[in-house]
Design an enzyme around this catalytic site. Structure first.
Site, PDB file in Angstrom:
ATOM      1  N   ASN A 118       1.013  -1.224   0.057  1.00  0.00           N
ATOM      2  CA  ASN A 118       0.107  -0.243  -0.028  1.00  0.00           C
ATOM      3  C   ASN A 118       0.825   1.246   0.007  1.00  0.00           C
ATOM      4  OD1 ASN A 118      -2.225  -1.743   0.081  1.00  0.00           O
ATOM      5  ND2 ASN A 118      -2.622  -1.238   2.251  1.00  0.00           N
ATOM      6  N   THR A 163     -14.459  38.592 -32.244  1.00  0.00           N
ATOM      7  CA  THR A 163     -15.392  38.392 -31.073  1.00  0.00           C
ATOM      8  C   THR A 163     -16.647  37.616 -31.453  1.00  0.00           C
ATOM      9  OG1 THR A 163     -16.506  40.446 -30.800  1.00  0.00           O
ATOM     10  CG2 THR A 163     -14.431  40.398 -29.799  1.00  0.00           C
ATOM     11  N   HIS A 164     -17.137  36.784 -30.949  1.00  0.00           N
ATOM     12  CA  HIS A 164     -18.221  36.013 -31.312  1.00  0.00           C
ATOM     13  C   HIS A 164     -18.048  35.326 -32.645  1.00  0.00           C
ATOM     14  CE1 HIS A 164     -20.597  38.150 -28.004  1.00  0.00           C
ATOM     15  NE2 HIS A 164     -19.944  39.151 -28.478  1.00  0.00           N
ATOM     16  N   SER A 285      -7.820  13.119 -49.905  1.00  0.00           N
ATOM     17  CA  SER A 285      -8.767  12.312 -50.199  1.00  0.00           C
ATOM     18  C   SER A 285      -8.771  12.018 -51.564  1.00  0.00           C
ATOM     19  CB  SER A 285      -9.944  13.071 -49.739  1.00  0.00           C
ATOM     20  OG  SER A 285     -11.303  12.546 -50.209  1.00  0.00           O
ATOM     21  N   LYS A 291      -9.110  18.328 -51.727  1.00  0.00           N
ATOM     22  CA  LYS A 291      -9.128  18.374 -50.203  1.00  0.00           C
ATOM     23  C   LYS A 291      -7.746  18.273 -49.799  1.00  0.00           C
ATOM     24  CE  LYS A 291     -12.168  16.578 -47.897  1.00  0.00           C
ATOM     25  NZ  LYS A 291     -12.903  17.208 -46.528  1.00  0.00           N
ATOM     26  N   ASN A 293      -6.666  17.786 -45.692  1.00  0.00           N
ATOM     27  CA  ASN A 293      -7.325  17.895 -44.242  1.00  0.00           C
ATOM     28  C   ASN A 293      -6.119  17.935 -43.150  1.00  0.00           C
ATOM     29  OD1 ASN A 293      -9.717  17.215 -45.504  1.00  0.00           O
ATOM     30  ND2 ASN A 293      -9.219  14.750 -45.480  1.00  0.00           N
ATOM     31  N   GLU A 298      -6.902  18.259 -35.706  1.00  0.00           N
ATOM     32  CA  GLU A 298      -8.237  17.548 -35.469  1.00  0.00           C
ATOM     33  C   GLU A 298      -8.059  16.565 -34.448  1.00  0.00           C
ATOM     34  OE1 GLU A 298     -11.279  17.513 -39.076  1.00  0.00           O
ATOM     35  OE2 GLU A 298      -9.213  16.833 -39.707  1.00  0.00           O
ATOM     36  N   TYR A 325      -6.501   2.352   2.349  1.00  0.00           N
ATOM     37  CA  TYR A 325      -6.264   1.718   1.124  1.00  0.00           C
ATOM     38  C   TYR A 325      -7.425   0.891   0.581  1.00  0.00           C
ATOM     39  CZ  TYR A 325      -4.621  -0.683  -3.136  1.00  0.00           C
ATOM     40  OH  TYR A 325      -4.818  -1.446  -4.290  1.00  0.00           O
TER      41      TYR A 325
HETATM   42  N1  ARG Z   1      -1.749  -3.470  -7.550  1.00  0.00           N
HETATM   43  C1  ARG Z   1      -2.112  -2.814  -6.190  1.00  0.00           C
HETATM   44  C2  ARG Z   1      -2.699  -1.217  -6.477  1.00  0.00           C
HETATM   45  O1  ARG Z   1      -2.073  -0.888  -7.744  1.00  0.00           O
HETATM   46  C3  ARG Z   1      -1.114  -2.577  -5.385  1.00  0.00           C
HETATM   47  C4  ARG Z   1      -1.497  -2.373  -3.823  1.00  0.00           C
HETATM   48  C5  ARG Z   1      -2.263  -3.632  -3.355  1.00  0.00           C
HETATM   49  N2  ARG Z   1      -2.344  -3.707  -2.227  1.00  0.00           N
HETATM   50  C6  ARG Z   1      -3.202  -4.629  -1.184  1.00  0.00           C
HETATM   51  N3  ARG Z   1      -3.345  -4.571  -0.199  1.00  0.00           N
HETATM   52  N4  ARG Z   1      -3.688  -5.462  -2.130  1.00  0.00           N
HETATM   53  O2  ARG Z   1      -3.107  -0.539  -5.986  1.00  0.00           O
END
Ligand code: ARG
Length: 340
Positions: A118, A163-164, A285, A291, A293, A298, A325
């Protein structure tokens, strides 16, 4: 558990599990095929963590040397394409850790002391994004210089100001272009501002509540060139507001790119006929040979929708997540990568 070859993630878990994960769940939850993009950041973060663990006497200097040796090899395997990414190992973190343990034995497992995926993944994204922000800021500066160069050659060229979309007053073409120089200048400043909040260290938060190991977070932050350490562990592992901020800043970049593109498209049309775009930057084209393009502007205008969409995706991803998390956060990567 097979000690030096951790090929299946479930082997890292407890005796609570009486059967392996379903293959469908494995494919659904795996992120390795996109988060392997974080490999370099993952290794950089791990090396800084290992260096600190050794300095604090939590792992031995022999372990540190083994980890460094293993990571050097893994880096070159990834670069050469020889690294074997395994879906069963879910993500970039477990893939690298498993390979490290295969290469250097138990020292590889001790790397994860005082750490969780985490705080590891939060660190990786921040490190990676910091590098991308620096590249984007450089590109924005180049774009400004290119516009200034065209402006300098066109000070005496007069075009109607609108403008506009109604003809309003005559303006210098240079003045018109320099409006975009201002926009991209603010865009770069926004990127630099986001960078400060991206460049903070989550490591040390572990899964959510920190760890009892005597870590030296300031040392890790310094090694990684980060401006500070995240102050609250629950916040550090869970919030992705820095990614949302980045997507917002990127959306504004794209809005400005899109406005400029729209003008190029208009100016190039026969009705305006203000500019010609060199043939090598246009398409034709077969059925309408008269044309030419402007596909490039775009497309740039079109890509804006994707980036703004990713901003909506990321901000919605965060809404409603309780601390800390949640696996939802794995969904931060694809929109972030595509935005970049
Ligand atoms: N692959 C997970 C992510 O991107 C990593 C963290 C996973 N942690 C867990 N406790 N499962 O968030």
């Amino acid at each position: 558990m097979s000690s030096n070859q951790l090929d299946k993630k479930s082997e890292a878990w407890s005796a609570l599990f009486s059967e392996p994960m379903s293959e469908l769940v494995q494919r659904y939850t795996a992120s390795v095929f996109f988060d392997k993009r974080l490999a370099d950041a993952d290794i950089t973060g791990s090396l800084a963590h290992a260096d600190m663990l050794a300095a604090q006497g939590i792992i031995s200097t022999d372990d540190l040397a083994a980890i460094q040796r293993g990571m050097t090899q893994i880096r070159s395997e990834i670069e050469s394409g020889a690294f074997e990414w395994k879906l069963a190992l879910e993500d970039v973190h477990l893939n690298i850790e498993a390979r490290l343990t295969q290469l250097v034995g138990d020292a590889g497992k001790r790397l994860h002391t005082g750490r969780s995926r985490n705080d590891q993944v939060a660190t990786d994204i921040r490190l990676w994004l910091r590098g991308e922000i620096d590249l984007i800021a450089g590109l924005l500066r180049e774009l400004q210089l290119a516009l200034i160069e065209v402006a300098e050659k066109n000070i005496d060229v007069i075009l109607p100001g609108f403008t506009h979309l109604q003809v309003a007053q005559p303006v210098s073409f240079a003045h018109h272009l320099l409006a975009y120089v201002e926009m991209f200048g603010r865009d770069e400043a926004r990127m630099q501002d986001v960078r400060k909040r991206v460049n903070q260290l989550p490591l040390g938060s572990a899964a959510l509540a920190g760890t009892t190991y005597p870590l030296d977070r300031e040392r890790v932050a310094k090694t990684l060139g980060m401006e500070g350490v995240c102050q609250n562990s629950l916040d550090a592992v869970s919030d992705r507001d820095f990614a949302i901020e980045f997507a917002a800043a990127a959306s504004l970049v794209m809005v400005h790119v899109s406005r400029l593109s729209e003008e190029l498209v208009l100016w190039m049309s026969q009705n305006f006929a203000f500019i010609r775009i060199a043939d090598r930057f246009t398409t034709g084209s077969s059925i309408m040979p008269q044309k030419k393009n402007p596909d490039v502007p775009e497309l740039a205008r079109g890509k804006t929708g994707r980036v703004v969409g990713h901003l909506m995706g990321l901000i919605t991803l965060m809404k409603g997540q309780p601390l800390a998390y949640n696996k939802d956060n794995q969904e931060d990567k694809e929109p972030l990568f595509d935005t970049v």
